[in-house]
Scaffold this motif. Structure first.
Motif, PDB file in Angstrom:
ATOM      1  N   GLY A   9     128.777   0.831 106.266  1.00 20.31           N
ATOM      2  CA  GLY A   9     127.783   1.379 105.343  1.00 20.31           C
ATOM      3  C   GLY A   9     126.432   1.615 105.989  1.00 20.31           C
ATOM      4  N   ALA A  14     120.931  -1.902 103.614  1.00 17.40           N
ATOM      5  CA  ALA A  14     121.365  -3.157 104.245  1.00 17.40           C
ATOM      6  C   ALA A  14     122.008  -2.887 105.601  1.00 17.40           C
ATOM      7  CB  ALA A  14     122.337  -3.893 103.324  1.00 17.40           C
ATOM      8  N   ASP A  73     129.973   8.418 103.498  1.00 16.11           N
ATOM      9  CA  ASP A  73     129.386   9.705 103.104  1.00 16.11           C
ATOM     10  C   ASP A  73     129.444  10.678 104.291  1.00 16.11           C
ATOM     11  OD1 ASP A  73     127.118  10.599 100.755  1.00 16.11           O
ATOM     12  OD2 ASP A  73     127.078  11.726 102.647  1.00 16.11           O
ATOM     13  N   SER A  81     120.026   4.617  97.893  1.00 15.40           N
ATOM     14  CA  SER A  81     118.613   4.947  98.134  1.00 15.40           C
ATOM     15  C   SER A  81     118.456   6.248  98.918  1.00 15.40           C
ATOM     16  CB  SER A  81     117.934   3.810  98.901  1.00 15.40           C
ATOM     17  OG  SER A  81     118.137   2.583  98.273  1.00 15.40           O
ATOM     18  N   LYS A  91     133.324   8.227 107.552  1.00 15.45           N
ATOM     19  CA  LYS A  91     134.237   7.169 107.990  1.00 15.45           C
ATOM     20  C   LYS A  91     134.370   6.129 106.884  1.00 15.45           C
ATOM     21  CE  LYS A  91     135.642   7.556 112.131  1.00 15.45           C
ATOM     22  NZ  LYS A  91     137.009   8.079 112.368  1.00 15.45           N
ATOM     23  N   MET A  92     135.339   6.321 106.029  1.00  9.18           N
ATOM     24  CA  MET A  92     135.593   5.383 104.922  1.00  9.18           C
ATOM     25  C   MET A  92     136.472   4.240 105.431  1.00  9.18           C
ATOM     26  SD  MET A  92     135.751   4.360 101.753  1.00  9.18           S
ATOM     27  CE  MET A  92     135.349   5.541 100.513  1.00  9.18           C
ATOM     28  N   ARG A 129     118.046   7.690  80.775  1.00  8.61           N
ATOM     29  CA  ARG A 129     116.723   7.678  81.413  1.00  8.61           C
ATOM     30  C   ARG A 129     116.463   9.069  81.967  1.00  8.61           C
ATOM     31  NH1 ARG A 129     116.227   2.909  85.641  1.00  8.61           N
ATOM     32  NH2 ARG A 129     117.705   4.263  86.674  1.00  8.61           N
ATOM     33  N   TYR A 188     126.088   0.053  89.910  1.00  9.50           N
ATOM     34  CA  TYR A 188     125.625  -1.234  89.364  1.00  9.50           C
ATOM     35  C   TYR A 188     126.740  -2.270  89.421  1.00  9.50           C
ATOM     36  CZ  TYR A 188     121.452   0.989  87.433  1.00  9.50           C
ATOM     37  OH  TYR A 188     120.260   1.630  87.291  1.00  9.50           O
ATOM     38  N   GLY A 207     123.617  -6.951 101.336  1.00 11.52           N
ATOM     39  CA  GLY A 207     123.274  -5.835 100.446  1.00 11.52           C
ATOM     40  C   GLY A 207     123.666  -6.045  99.002  1.00 11.52           C
ATOM     41  N   ASN A 238     117.603  -4.980  94.606  1.00  6.74           N
ATOM     42  CA  ASN A 238     116.847  -3.785  94.947  1.00  6.74           C
ATOM     43  C   ASN A 238     116.834  -3.642  96.461  1.00  6.74           C
ATOM     44  OD1 ASN A 238     115.918  -2.218  92.753  1.00  6.74           O
ATOM     45  ND2 ASN A 238     114.671  -3.957  92.101  1.00  6.74           N
ATOM     46  N   GLN A 239     116.181  -2.555  96.930  1.00 11.15           N
ATOM     47  CA  GLN A 239     116.166  -2.333  98.388  1.00 11.15           C
ATOM     48  C   GLN A 239     115.623  -3.531  99.144  1.00 11.15           C
ATOM     49  OE1 GLN A 239     114.959   2.001  99.645  1.00 11.15           O
ATOM     50  NE2 GLN A 239     113.765   1.370  97.899  1.00 11.15           N
ATOM     51  N   ASP A 240     114.530  -4.106  98.613  1.00  9.05           N
ATOM     52  CA  ASP A 240     113.899  -5.200  99.358  1.00  9.05           C
ATOM     53  C   ASP A 240     114.845  -6.391  99.501  1.00  9.05           C
ATOM     54  OD1 ASP A 240     113.643  -5.542  96.593  1.00  9.05           O
ATOM     55  OD2 ASP A 240     111.792  -6.710  96.740  1.00  9.05           O
TER      56      ASP A 240
HETATM   57  C1  LIG Z   1     119.617   4.117  89.413  1.00  5.82           C
HETATM   58  C2  LIG Z   1     119.103   3.185  90.453  1.00  5.82           C
HETATM   59  C3  LIG Z   1     117.730   2.966  90.576  1.00  5.82           C
HETATM   60  C4  LIG Z   1     117.241   2.105  91.564  1.00  5.82           C
HETATM   61  N1  LIG Z   1     115.880   1.915  91.673  1.00  5.82           N
HETATM   62  C5  LIG Z   1     115.401   1.148  92.661  1.00  5.82           C
HETATM   63  C6  LIG Z   1     113.987   1.003  92.850  1.00  5.82           C
HETATM   64  O1  LIG Z   1     113.172   1.559  92.103  1.00  5.82           O
HETATM   65  N2  LIG Z   1     113.549   0.254  93.896  1.00  5.82           N
HETATM   66  C7  LIG Z   1     114.424  -0.376  94.744  1.00  5.82           C
HETATM   67  O2  LIG Z   1     113.969  -1.014  95.698  1.00  5.82           O
HETATM   68  N3  LIG Z   1     115.761  -0.289  94.572  1.00  5.82           N
HETATM   69  C8  LIG Z   1     116.262   0.450  93.557  1.00  5.82           C
HETATM   70  N4  LIG Z   1     117.621   0.560  93.382  1.00  5.82           N
HETATM   71  C9  LIG Z   1     118.515  -0.278  94.196  1.00  5.82           C
HETATM   72  C10 LIG Z   1     118.776   0.311  95.578  1.00  5.82           C
HETATM   73  O3  LIG Z   1     119.302   1.596  95.445  1.00  5.82           O
HETATM   74  C11 LIG Z   1     119.779  -0.603  96.276  1.00  5.82           C
HETATM   75  O4  LIG Z   1     119.318  -1.937  96.254  1.00  5.82           O
HETATM   76  C12 LIG Z   1     120.011  -0.287  97.746  1.00  5.82           C
HETATM   77  O5  LIG Z   1     120.323   1.059  97.978  1.00  5.82           O
HETATM   78  C13 LIG Z   1     121.175  -1.173  98.208  1.00  5.82           C
HETATM   79  O6  LIG Z   1     121.359  -0.995  99.577  1.00  5.82           O
HETATM   80  P1  LIG Z   1     122.744  -1.395 100.249  1.00  5.82           P
HETATM   81  O7  LIG Z   1     122.690  -0.962 101.639  1.00  5.82           O
HETATM   82  O8  LIG Z   1     123.015  -2.802  99.922  1.00  5.82           O
HETATM   83  O9  LIG Z   1     123.849  -0.592  99.422  1.00  5.82           O
HETATM   84  P2  LIG Z   1     124.075   0.945  99.166  1.00  5.82           P
HETATM   85  O10 LIG Z   1     122.793   1.642  98.940  1.00  5.82           O
HETATM   86  O11 LIG Z   1     125.120   0.981  98.103  1.00  5.82           O
HETATM   87  O12 LIG Z   1     124.688   1.465 100.528  1.00  5.82           O
HETATM   88  C14 LIG Z   1     125.991   1.149 100.900  1.00  5.82           C
HETATM   89  C15 LIG Z   1     126.508   2.240 101.819  1.00  5.82           C
HETATM   90  O13 LIG Z   1     127.814   1.870 102.240  1.00  5.82           O
HETATM   91  C16 LIG Z   1     128.673   2.994 102.164  1.00  5.82           C
HETATM   92  N5  LIG Z   1     130.032   2.498 101.947  1.00  5.82           N
HETATM   93  C17 LIG Z   1     130.515   1.859 100.857  1.00  5.82           C
HETATM   94  N6  LIG Z   1     131.809   1.551 101.033  1.00  5.82           N
HETATM   95  C18 LIG Z   1     132.140   1.980 102.265  1.00  5.82           C
HETATM   96  C19 LIG Z   1     133.345   1.939 103.026  1.00  5.82           C
HETATM   97  N7  LIG Z   1     134.462   1.378 102.554  1.00  5.82           N
HETATM   98  N8  LIG Z   1     133.344   2.499 104.260  1.00  5.82           N
HETATM   99  C20 LIG Z   1     132.207   3.059 104.773  1.00  5.82           C
HETATM  100  N9  LIG Z   1     131.055   3.126 104.089  1.00  5.82           N
HETATM  101  C21 LIG Z   1     131.017   2.591 102.862  1.00  5.82           C
HETATM  102  C22 LIG Z   1     128.142   3.787 100.980  1.00  5.82           C
HETATM  103  O14 LIG Z   1     128.531   5.154 101.053  1.00  5.82           O
HETATM  104  C23 LIG Z   1     126.632   3.596 101.144  1.00  5.82           C
HETATM  105  O15 LIG Z   1     126.053   4.582 101.940  1.00  5.82           O
HETATM  106  C24 LIG Z   1     118.143   1.420  92.405  1.00  5.82           C
HETATM  107  C25 LIG Z   1     119.518   1.634  92.275  1.00  5.82           C
HETATM  108  C26 LIG Z   1     120.002   2.498  91.306  1.00  5.82           C
HETATM  109  C27 LIG Z   1     121.489   2.711  91.172  1.00  5.82           C
END
Ligand SMILES: Cc1cc2nc3c(=O)[nH]c(=O)nc-3n(C[C@H](O)[C@H](O)[C@H](O)COP(=O)(O)OP(=O)(O)OC[C@H]3O[C@@H](n4cnc5c(N)ncnc54)[C@H](O)[C@@H]3O)c2cc1C
Length: 476
Positions: free
Chosen positions: A9, A13, A34, A42, A236-237, A326, A397, A425, A434-436
């Motif tokens: 991913g 994170a 993707d 994000s 690359k899934m 929203r 979610y 993540g 959230n992102q942080d």
């Molecule tokens: C509607 C909405 C509003 C939000 N608003 C905010 C905000 O205002 N402020 C904030 O800080 N955060 C916000 N967030 C939260 C924020 O988007 C997430 O916390 C953050 O993107 C999580 O990061 P991550 O890397 O953990 O996961 P993700 O963003 O889910 O990234 C995971 C990645 O892994 C990839 N992946 C998944 N499975 C596989 C697999 N099997 N093989 C290869 N790749 C894979 C996915 O394609 C993706 O690119 C919001 C989220 C949503 C849904």
């Protein structure tokens, strides 16, 4: 030779962990499902001169190291925004976070009296059993406020009745919306007494935002990973991950396989990841893992020629007569999200399940629904130069059901059989991060790998008081 790391991913994170480990000289390979974008939830999508988020992404954190990190990467490409968001309920707009003078002004005497009486009632006769989201909100605010300002939106978001949603979600997200405090501030205002400056600040609320949306940050981090010797592969899934003789390797949906490596960091949804694990987890745990549930999300973006718009960054739609939950107004996040100020773009956000009929409607059907609903609500809109784009986002979610904490504890026991596997993540830990918080978990995982042992616990992020946002409420 330096240790090798596989990262599943390229969201916040995965990329943050990859960046930190590349800086320390590890051999890092990131695999992203993707075909085009980094950033995960994000990311920023670009379409014919318009840019838009999945949701809207405020950059706000109490963790200094996270704030330092994203400011170091993007520097002056951040802009500072003041939040304006309101609730649309009963044909009227209410400031959110709620302000008493605004609520009083917008509602009839009868409705206001009903709010106050139901609040007093719950404080005099508190609920004995607080298990669900509904119990938690009613015990804090009373039934009338719950029905007006929480029930409809929350049920749209989660697609289930509020009494089935765990109270943990409310406690995590609405941790300091205090009615007594709101009442006291109102009385102070009437009496002309100096108000607490911090209280005012928490209601105004400011946040940072990259000029061209959050994807701008994640593109930069991806470039840094590559510059520092890492690789990022798209399309690359990951469908399988195998531990053999102390080394990890990944299998992809296209039938290919990765090189073997010392560690693997996963930010993929836990429910899917665990099914692909070799050797498999215990059958008891695999059964529990079937209950990882998600809420999926789609945005219908309406782009049109009109300069005038509404003033909010976003509006919560509490009206059960429309399906939209929203509405984002991207121009109010950053003027660079539209080709010129003569244009406006709205993101109408719908929460659904990817196997339901709503999700699989055609883009045209969804766009027609969004147009009908924006016209019904009556926000500034024009069909002049109208373009539409539907963005579907599965696994948006992680759902907190009543067993989610027990499942997390069992998972942590199972993980002891998989040395070198690190989860990080939002979906990687099945946490409403959230992102942080997601970045913080990645920082911890990178530190643990570098230390050669677990010196910090990523499961504690977004659970410890240290990581919670105690000064404000953040509605999801
Ligand atoms: C509607 C909405 C509003 C939000 N608003 C905010 C905000 O205002 N402020 C904030 O800080 N955060 C916000 N967030 C939260 C924020 O988007 C997430 O916390 C953050 O993107 C999580 O990061 P991550 O890397 O953990 O996961 P993700 O963003 O889910 O990234 C995971 C990645 O892994 C990839 N992946 C998944 N499975 C596989 C697999 N099997 N093989 C290869 N790749 C894979 C996915 O394609 C993706 O690119 C919001 C989220 C949503 C849904």
């Amino acid at each position: 030779m330096s240790k090798s790391i596989l990262v599943i991913g390229a969201g916040p994170a995965g990329l943050s962990a990859a960046h930190l480990l590349c800086q320390k000289g590890y051999q890092v390979s990131v695999y992203e499902a993707d075909p085009i974008d980094v950033g995960g939830l994000s990311k920023t999508v670009e379409f014919e001169g318009f840019s838009f988020d999945i949701g809207g992404h405020r950059f706000y954190t109490k963790a200094k190291e996270v704030s330092d990190y994203w400011h170091e990467v993007l520097g002056d490409k951040f802009i500072r925004r003041t939040r304006l968001s309101r609730i649309y309920y009963n044909g009227k707009f209410f400031k959110y976070p709620l302000e008493l003078s605004d609520v009083l002004k917008n509602l009839s005497l009868f409705q206001n009296a009903s709010f106050l009486l139901s609040y007093i009632k719950v404080k005099v006769f508190p609920r004995k059993r607080v298990k669900s989201f509904e119990d938690w909100i009613i015990s804090q605010f009373g039934t009338s406020l719950y029905l007006a300002f929480f029930k409809s939106y929350t049920e749209k978001v989660w697609g289930m009745p509020c009494h089935e949603i765990s109270k943990d979600w409310a406690a995590q997200r609405i941790n300091n919306l205090n009615v007594t405090k709101i009442l006291w501030q109102f009385i102070q205002k009437i009496l002309g007494i100096q108000r607490d400056k911090n209280a005012i600040k928490s209601l105004i609320e400011e946040f940072d935002y990259p000029r061209k949306g959050p994807g701008m940050l994640w593109d930069e981090v991806k470039d840094l990973v590559i510059k520092n010797g890492g690789t990022v592969e798209f399309g690359k899934m990951v469908t399988g991950l195998e531990l053999k003789e102390g080394k990890w390797s990944l299998k992809f949906s296209d039938g290919s396989q990765s090189q073997s490596a010392d560690h693997v960091i996963s930010s993929a949804p836990l429910g899917t990841l665990l099914k692909g694990l070799t050797p498999p987890p215990s059958s008891t745990f695999l059964k529990m893992a079937e209950n990882y549930k998600y809420r999926d999300f789609l945005t219908v973006v309406l782009m049109f020629k009109k300069r005038e718009t509404f003033p909010d960054n976003w509006i919560y739609i509490h009206d059960p007569k429309v399906q939209v939950a929203r509405i984002q107004n991207y121009k109010n996040w950053s003027e660079e999200m539209v080709p010129s100020l003569d244009y406006t773009s709205y993101g109408l956000e719908y929460f659904c399940q990817k196997d339901d009929a709503f999700w699989s409607q055609s883009d045209e059907e969804l766009s027609n629904l969004a147009i009908k609903e924006i016209e019904a609500i009556g926000l500034p809109f024009s069909r002049d130069g109208l373009k539409t784009k539907v963005v579907r986002m599965p696994y948006a979610y992680p759902v907190y059901d009543h067993d989610h904490q027990k499942r997390a504890q069992e998972l942590q026991k199972e993980l002891k059989n998989y040395p070198g596997l690190h989860l990080a993540g939002r979906n990687g830990l099945h946490r409403y991060n959230n992102q942080d918080h997601s970045i913080k978990t990645a920082m911890i995982v990178a530190e643990n790998i570098d230390a050669g042992k677990e010196i910090k616990d990523p499961w504690k992020v977004n659970q410890d008081a240290l990581y919670l946002e105690t000064e404000e409420e953040r509605k999801g």
